[in-house]
Structures are given as C-alpha cells and as structure tokens.
Design an enzyme around this catalytic site. Sequence first.
Site, mmCIF file in Angstrom:
data_model
loop_
_atom_site.group_PDB
_atom_site.id
_atom_site.type_symbol
_atom_site.label_atom_id
_atom_site.label_comp_id
_atom_site.label_asym_id
_atom_site.label_seq_id
_atom_site.Cartn_x
_atom_site.Cartn_y
_atom_site.Cartn_z
ATOM 1 N N ASP A 77 86.286 49.560 -25.872
ATOM 2 C CA ASP A 77 87.282 48.609 -25.368
ATOM 3 C C ASP A 77 87.138 48.390 -23.854
ATOM 4 O O ASP A 77 88.041 48.732 -23.076
ATOM 5 C CB ASP A 77 88.713 49.037 -25.718
ATOM 6 C CG ASP A 77 89.614 47.822 -25.938
ATOM 7 O OD1 ASP A 77 89.080 46.752 -26.287
ATOM 8 O OD2 ASP A 77 90.842 47.928 -25.755
ATOM 9 N N HIS A 86 94.387 50.287 -27.168
ATOM 10 C CA HIS A 86 93.277 50.398 -26.210
ATOM 11 C C HIS A 86 92.539 51.730 -26.390
ATOM 12 O O HIS A 86 91.315 51.794 -26.300
ATOM 13 C CB HIS A 86 93.870 50.307 -24.797
ATOM 14 C CG HIS A 86 92.872 50.170 -23.687
ATOM 15 N ND1 HIS A 86 91.797 49.305 -23.726
ATOM 16 C CD2 HIS A 86 92.802 50.773 -22.470
ATOM 17 C CE1 HIS A 86 91.115 49.388 -22.583
ATOM 18 N NE2 HIS A 86 91.700 50.278 -21.813
ATOM 19 N N SER A 113 87.096 51.572 -21.328
ATOM 20 C CA SER A 113 87.854 50.722 -20.411
ATOM 21 C C SER A 113 87.059 50.437 -19.129
ATOM 22 O O SER A 113 85.947 49.918 -19.202
ATOM 23 C CB SER A 113 89.200 51.391 -20.125
ATOM 24 O OG SER A 113 90.047 50.503 -19.483
#
Length: 452
Positions: free
Chosen positions: A184, A249, A156
């Site tokens: 991700d 995610h 992330s």
Amino acid sequence: MQRLLAFVFFSLMAALGEKSLSEACYAKARRFVSDGPVDVKYYLHTRENGGTPTVLTGNIPNVSDTHYRSDRPTKFIIHGFRSQGDLPWVLEMANALLQAEDLNVFAVDWREGAASVVGVTYIKAKNNCRTVGQIVGEFVTKLGQPPNMTHIIGHSLGAHAAGFAGMTAQSEANLTIARISGLDPAGPLFRGNPPADRLDRSDATFVDVIHTETFILGIKEPVGHVDFYPNEGWLQPGCFLSELSACSHSRAQDFFTESISSECQFLAYRCHSWDTFIRNQQLLCDDCSHIGLNGACSVMGYHSVNYRNYAGDSMYLMTKNADIPPHCRTGRARRDTETEQCVQSLDSDLRQEIRDYVDSIADMKEMGLQEDFCSMYSVMEAGVANITAPVTNCGPEDIPVILEYIADGKYDAVKGWAVDLCPRSGGDRAFTLKSASLVIGLQLILVVTLWG
Ligand SMILES: *[C@@H]1O[C@H](CO)[C@@H](O)[C@H](O)[C@H]1NC(C)=O
Ligand SMILES: *[C@@H]1O[C@H](CO)[C@@H](O)[C@H](O)[C@H]1NC(C)=O
Ligand SMILES: *[C@@H]1O[C@H](CO)[C@@H](O)[C@H](O)[C@H]1NC(C)=O
Ligand SMILES: *[C@@H]1O[C@H](CO)[C@@H](O)[C@H](O)[C@H]1NC(C)=O
C-alpha cells in the site's frame, strides 16, 4: 484505540492532500527537498539470532561481526509514516521470511525521520523517505551482493523509500535489484508524481504492489509490474468506517506475511476493472488457464514473483470476510467437489435470482441508500434459510458457501458492508454513515488545526 489514534494522525495526510491546499501550495509540498540528515538503524534478523535481532546503528553499518552472510539472499523491510522497525508486524514478517528461507533480513528503522516524534509533519517525513531510500540503496551497494539477491519490502512511505533505494543502486553502482514489494504505497503527495518521484517499475527487475486503501492513505494508480487490488483496494473486511484508512492501510502487511507460507493461495484475476471482476469473475476477465492454478492468473504476495508474465497488470481478488488471519479465501478453483455438487443441485433460475439479489443490494450500498441496503440485507439473511429446499445433500451450514459461490464473491463484500453500515440490536459496533462522516469531519478539523 491505537488504530483510531493512528487514523487521526494519518488523516493529516488527507488534509495535506489534494483537497485542502491551494494548487500552488500543494505543488510546493509535493516537490522533494532534502530536509537534512536522517538517522537510520537496522535490526538484523537471521536464523542464528534466535528471535533477538542484532541492532546495527549508523546509516551504512559494518556487518563483518554479525550473522550477516553474503552467500544468502537479503531482504529489507522498510516501515512508513509514524512507524518503526521493531513493531509486531515487522517481526512477524521477518520470522515468516526466515521460516521459509535462510536469509539476511534487515528491518530498517527510521523512526525519527518518519515522524514518530510529534511535531514532524507528513511533508517532512515524505522528504525523509527519499533520503532513507538513498541510504538503503548505498547500503545495498556497499554489501555488493549479486543483484538477484536483494529484495526490498516497504509499507506506505517505506514503499517509495524502497523505490528510491532501487534508483540509487542503479545510479551509483549500475545495480538493478531483483525485487521490490510495495505494500500500500503512500498516496498523498505521490499521486500523479512522475516515476522518478515515487515507486515505479523501473526501480527493480520485478515490482509487485498490494493496494489496500486507495481512498486516503494509499496510492490508487498502478505503479508496479503487477498491482493487486484485494477487495477493491479500499475498505478491507473487518475494518470499520471509523478507522477506515489505518486499518485497511496496514492490511497489506498482513496479506503479505500470510502469503509467505500459507497453504492457501491468494488467487488473483486480471480484469479491466473491479466491476468486471466482481460481476463476471471468469467470463469477462482474461482466461488465465494457460498459466496454471486451475484458471487463476496469479497469486498475490510473496509468491507473485513466480508468475512473471506481467505487463503492468492490475489484478483483483477477494479475501475472507474477517479481520483476523487467515485472510486467504479458498479460491473458486479450489473448492471441493462436494460443494460443487451441492451448487449444481440448485436450479439455474434460483442461482440467477440470488445473483441479482446480491447485485441489487450491493448497488444500493454504492448509491448510499443505507436504510434500503440494511433492510434488504436483513431480508436476505432471513431468506438464506429458505434456499435449502432445492438443494439436495447439503446442510444449512453450506448456505453461505453456496451464496458466496453463486454471487461470485460479492456476498462476502455485502456482508462486510452490512457489518459496518447496519445498526444491529444491542450492537456496540453499530455505526452509521452519518456518525462516520461526523468522526471523519472532526478528525479533519483536528488535523487542520495541528497543521496550521
Ligand atoms: C569492519 O569490522 C571489522 C571487524 O571489526 C574490521 O576488521 C573492518 O576493518 C571494519 N571495516 C570497516 C570498513 O570499518
Ligand atoms: C543468482 O544468480 C546466480 C547465477 O546467475 C544463481 O546461481 C543464484 O542461485 C541466484 N540467486 C538467487 C537468490 O536467485
Ligand atoms: C550496467 O550493467 C549492464 C548489465 O549488467 C551493462 O550492460 C552496462 O554496460 C552497464 N553500464 C555501465 C555504465 O556500466
Ligand atoms: C421463508 O419460508 C417461510 C415458510 O415458507 C416463509 O413464511 C417466509 O416468508 C420465507 N422467508 C423469506 C425471507 O422468504
């Protein structure tokens, strides 16, 4: 519940994203500003630590009294928004890496800057992630290992931090680190950014990226030398609409960890689009047989580095229809001969019929025709038993395998959607599109309130 909470917080990003802010306000939020110092600490995992990492405080710690050894490769793991460096997924990844290789593994912890403390906004965390990247880049420089020894894995916001670390090592020490794996990478306030303001393939010699939630939290555009889009890069199998973003995610972490030592490889194919992939897995996608692995282009995850002929490729694959590991789905190329024979015994008209059927119900899902989708799905499930007739020497238990085979993996996706979308008798997991949008709407209101 934790995931749901995470989703509420994560939805903050969505509210901050392209939709709810004015153009000027959004541009301002996207700009990087230094938000002051960020405290970083490191959990150093090595084979000698016996499962208990050494905690190193200070942004650029002195490693001379630790198990760090400069003659073995070093990995960094950087977490994202509202996370921290001692969570189970980090430990699992560090352990898997150490089982596979003798390494120094630094789990980077920037929890305060990552807004673990309520009151720190996503915008601030986004600014901080650049500072964290610069700190890690300086630390890498100070360690002074040969460039091919360093690999940074970031999830992330941590994926962009990894990019900033790579950029810093280049500008400060003319050192291009070997590899960055982006799990991700965060999307909000990074979509459409110039390469200098996000992870990109100039940040390391090899940048591999796994996209698992490109809808709200993750970035959709390809940013690496190779970008993997498992399950179309958004609704991951077993993730429910109510927790759509957070669940999907974080699935990138699971895929990466599993890929380190799994016997099963996440075979991925190079195609122009997901649609091309799903409809004609090997006909319209590149013939990749020259690369080996029985016709697969590459493998997603840790070992993707062994397939270095990438040129900014987007690669597609399906995983198993389940939310628990192993996620890896035995690729078509690795099916055993028995299944192959079983499938061959179906006549081609029947195969086409099944393929069309799966296609048509998937289309309904895409068009949002939930009721039709669900009723056709239940007919299909009932009909599955009827397919046995033309198959010789295959038991009914093989039917899902056969369906899956014939439908090029689409059957798995259809099943995943059906679990999410179709109310089941007495099922507490029944969840309709209508209630999902209600939940998402409520969360957005909450988020906007928090933001305001
Ligand atoms: C790091 O620690 C070692 C041993 O404690 C010490 O000898 C050395 O001077 C330290 N280095 C720095 C830069 O502080
Ligand atoms: C790094 O490169 C050197 C020589 O250039 C080689 O001996 C060493 O094995 C490499 N290390 C890794 C981890 O690839
Ligand atoms: C940076 O490193 C590269 C290759 O290692 C070298 O060719 C180049 O001259 C270096 N640049 C500077 C400014 O030192
Ligand atoms: C399955 O076969 C039975 C018996 O031939 C038939 O009655 C039933 O309608 C079939 N079901 C489907 C969904 O085709």
